[in-house]
Design a protein around this motif. Structure first.
Motif, PDB file in Angstrom:
ATOM      1  N   LEU A  90     -66.700 -47.485 -54.549  1.00  0.00           N
ATOM      2  CA  LEU A  90     -67.379 -48.344 -53.586  1.00  0.00           C
ATOM      3  C   LEU A  90     -66.362 -49.202 -52.847  1.00  0.00           C
ATOM      4  CD1 LEU A  90     -70.280 -49.352 -55.923  1.00  0.00           C
ATOM      5  CD2 LEU A  90     -70.607 -48.235 -53.727  1.00  0.00           C
ATOM      6  N   GLY A 107     -70.370 -50.626 -49.081  1.00  0.00           N
ATOM      7  CA  GLY A 107     -70.615 -49.364 -48.423  1.00  0.00           C
ATOM      8  C   GLY A 107     -71.488 -48.466 -49.291  1.00  0.00           C
TER       9      GLY A 107
ATOM     10  N   PHE B  34     -74.025 -64.387 -58.312  1.00  0.00           N
ATOM     11  CA  PHE B  34     -74.708 -63.430 -57.459  1.00  0.00           C
ATOM     12  C   PHE B  34     -75.484 -62.423 -58.311  1.00  0.00           C
ATOM     13  CE2 PHE B  34     -72.156 -64.521 -53.703  1.00  0.00           C
ATOM     14  CZ  PHE B  34     -71.043 -65.078 -54.287  1.00  0.00           C
ATOM     15  N   TYR B  36     -76.920 -58.492 -57.610  1.00  0.00           N
ATOM     16  CA  TYR B  36     -76.977 -57.345 -56.712  1.00  0.00           C
ATOM     17  C   TYR B  36     -77.888 -56.272 -57.317  1.00  0.00           C
ATOM     18  CZ  TYR B  36     -72.914 -58.814 -53.904  1.00  0.00           C
ATOM     19  OH  TYR B  36     -72.049 -59.473 -53.062  1.00  0.00           O
ATOM     20  N   GLN B  38     -78.675 -51.988 -57.191  1.00  0.00           N
ATOM     21  CA  GLN B  38     -78.147 -50.689 -56.781  1.00  0.00           C
ATOM     22  C   GLN B  38     -79.207 -49.628 -57.046  1.00  0.00           C
ATOM     23  OE1 GLN B  38     -74.913 -48.993 -59.088  1.00  0.00           O
ATOM     24  NE2 GLN B  38     -74.017 -48.083 -57.246  1.00  0.00           N
ATOM     25  N   GLY B  43     -74.900 -47.863 -52.457  1.00  0.00           N
ATOM     26  CA  GLY B  43     -74.088 -49.049 -52.666  1.00  0.00           C
ATOM     27  C   GLY B  43     -74.923 -50.196 -53.194  1.00  0.00           C
ATOM     28  N   LEU B  44     -74.296 -51.350 -53.328  1.00  0.00           N
ATOM     29  CA  LEU B  44     -74.976 -52.526 -53.857  1.00  0.00           C
ATOM     30  C   LEU B  44     -75.525 -53.375 -52.720  1.00  0.00           C
ATOM     31  CD1 LEU B  44     -73.111 -51.623 -56.242  1.00  0.00           C
ATOM     32  CD2 LEU B  44     -73.044 -54.030 -56.891  1.00  0.00           C
ATOM     33  N   LEU B  46     -77.213 -57.254 -51.914  1.00  0.00           N
ATOM     34  CA  LEU B  46     -77.341 -58.595 -52.455  1.00  0.00           C
ATOM     35  C   LEU B  46     -78.805 -58.978 -52.575  1.00  0.00           C
ATOM     36  CD1 LEU B  46     -75.776 -61.208 -53.269  1.00  0.00           C
ATOM     37  CD2 LEU B  46     -76.194 -61.990 -50.929  1.00  0.00           C
ATOM     38  N   LYS B  49     -78.014 -65.408 -54.261  1.00  0.00           N
ATOM     39  CA  LYS B  49     -76.751 -66.028 -54.643  1.00  0.00           C
ATOM     40  C   LYS B  49     -76.962 -67.505 -54.904  1.00  0.00           C
ATOM     41  CE  LYS B  49     -75.455 -66.779 -49.806  1.00  0.00           C
ATOM     42  NZ  LYS B  49     -74.473 -66.481 -48.732  1.00  0.00           N
ATOM     43  N   PHE B  90     -76.968 -55.898 -61.119  1.00  0.00           N
ATOM     44  CA  PHE B  90     -75.672 -56.418 -61.531  1.00  0.00           C
ATOM     45  C   PHE B  90     -75.591 -57.911 -61.252  1.00  0.00           C
ATOM     46  CE2 PHE B  90     -73.433 -52.578 -62.569  1.00  0.00           C
ATOM     47  CZ  PHE B  90     -74.044 -51.598 -61.807  1.00  0.00           C
TER      48      PHE B  90
END
Lengths: 115, 114
Positions: A90, A107, B34, B36, B38, B43-44, B46, B49, B90
């Motif tokens: 990533l 990304g 934070f 996140y 997925q 990708g991750l 948000l 936060k 995460f």
């Protein structure tokens, strides 16, 4: 608006072959850039980060390297892949922080399988 | 040095039930935290936060988290989950030393069942 691209999306490579993964960011300038690896069932491991062209910091010693030839381009490379290099890679960017931390934007990732 | 521990690797839950995903951190300096999400092969993104101010932070998709300095925790909650919340979550803490580096936990896989 800002976007981040990674390619290829998937890659299957034999052990000992070279590697080049590319990441580009659009819509911003002078971003901080990051490469992470996510092994199967594990969290994210920061591999490299860059705060400017030609400026690369390595977090984990390994057979991978990174380069930043342009402001919004970040490349992950290897001369000879190992089986342990398999994973989901990533790329992320963040705005240059002046007074507090900004979130990282990720990304879509590249899935690398080394056989 | 900072570190993050996500106490549950997997959390199964039924649709419309409440859920809490636990996160504890260690840090010797002020932290920024934070969460996140997925989705498979992506990708991750948000969720939310915490930088400063109110310890209860609201994020996207109905999630919220509470920063507890005394317990060094930042647990993520949602009062009623949907099938679409099935994903990996995460927790991350700012890595210190500048450069916006983040230290991630190992992740919690949330599986929502009908």
């Amino acid at each position: 608006s800002q976007t981040i691209h990674q390619w290829p999306a998937t890659l299957v490579q034999p052990v000992g072959s070279p590697l080049s993964l590319e990441c580009t960011v659009e819509g911003t300038s002078n971003p901080n850039l990051y490469w992470y690896r996510q092994a199967a069932g594990r969290g994210l491991q920061l591999l490299f980060y860059s705060v400017g062209i030609g400026q690369i910091s390595s977090e984990v010693p390994q057979n991978l390297s990174a380069s930043r030839p342009q402001d919004r381009q970040f490349i992950l490379s290897s001369k000879k892949l190992l089986l342990s290099d398999s994973g989901f890679y990533l790329c992320a960017w963040t705005r240059l922080a002046l007074s507090s931390y900004n979130e990282q934007f990720f990304g879509p990732g590249t899935r690398l399988t080394v056989l | 040095a900072q570190s993050v521990t996500q106490l549950d690797s997997q959390v199964p839950v039924f649709e419309e039930a409440p859920v809490e995903l636990r996160c504890n951190y260690s840090s010797s300096v002020s932290v920024y935290l934070f969460w996140y999400v997925q989705y498979p092969n992506q990708g991750l993104q948000l969720l939310l936060k915490y930088l400063s101010g109110s310890t209860l932070v609201k994020g996207i998709n109905g999630f919220e988290a509470e920063f507890n300095k005394s317990q060094t925790s930042f647990h993520l909650r949602k009062p009623s989950v949907h099938i679409s919340d099935t994903a990996e979550y995460f927790c991350a803490v700012s890595g210190g030393g500048g450069y916006n580096k983040l230290i991630f936990g190992a992740g919690t896989r949330l599986a929502v069942h009908p």
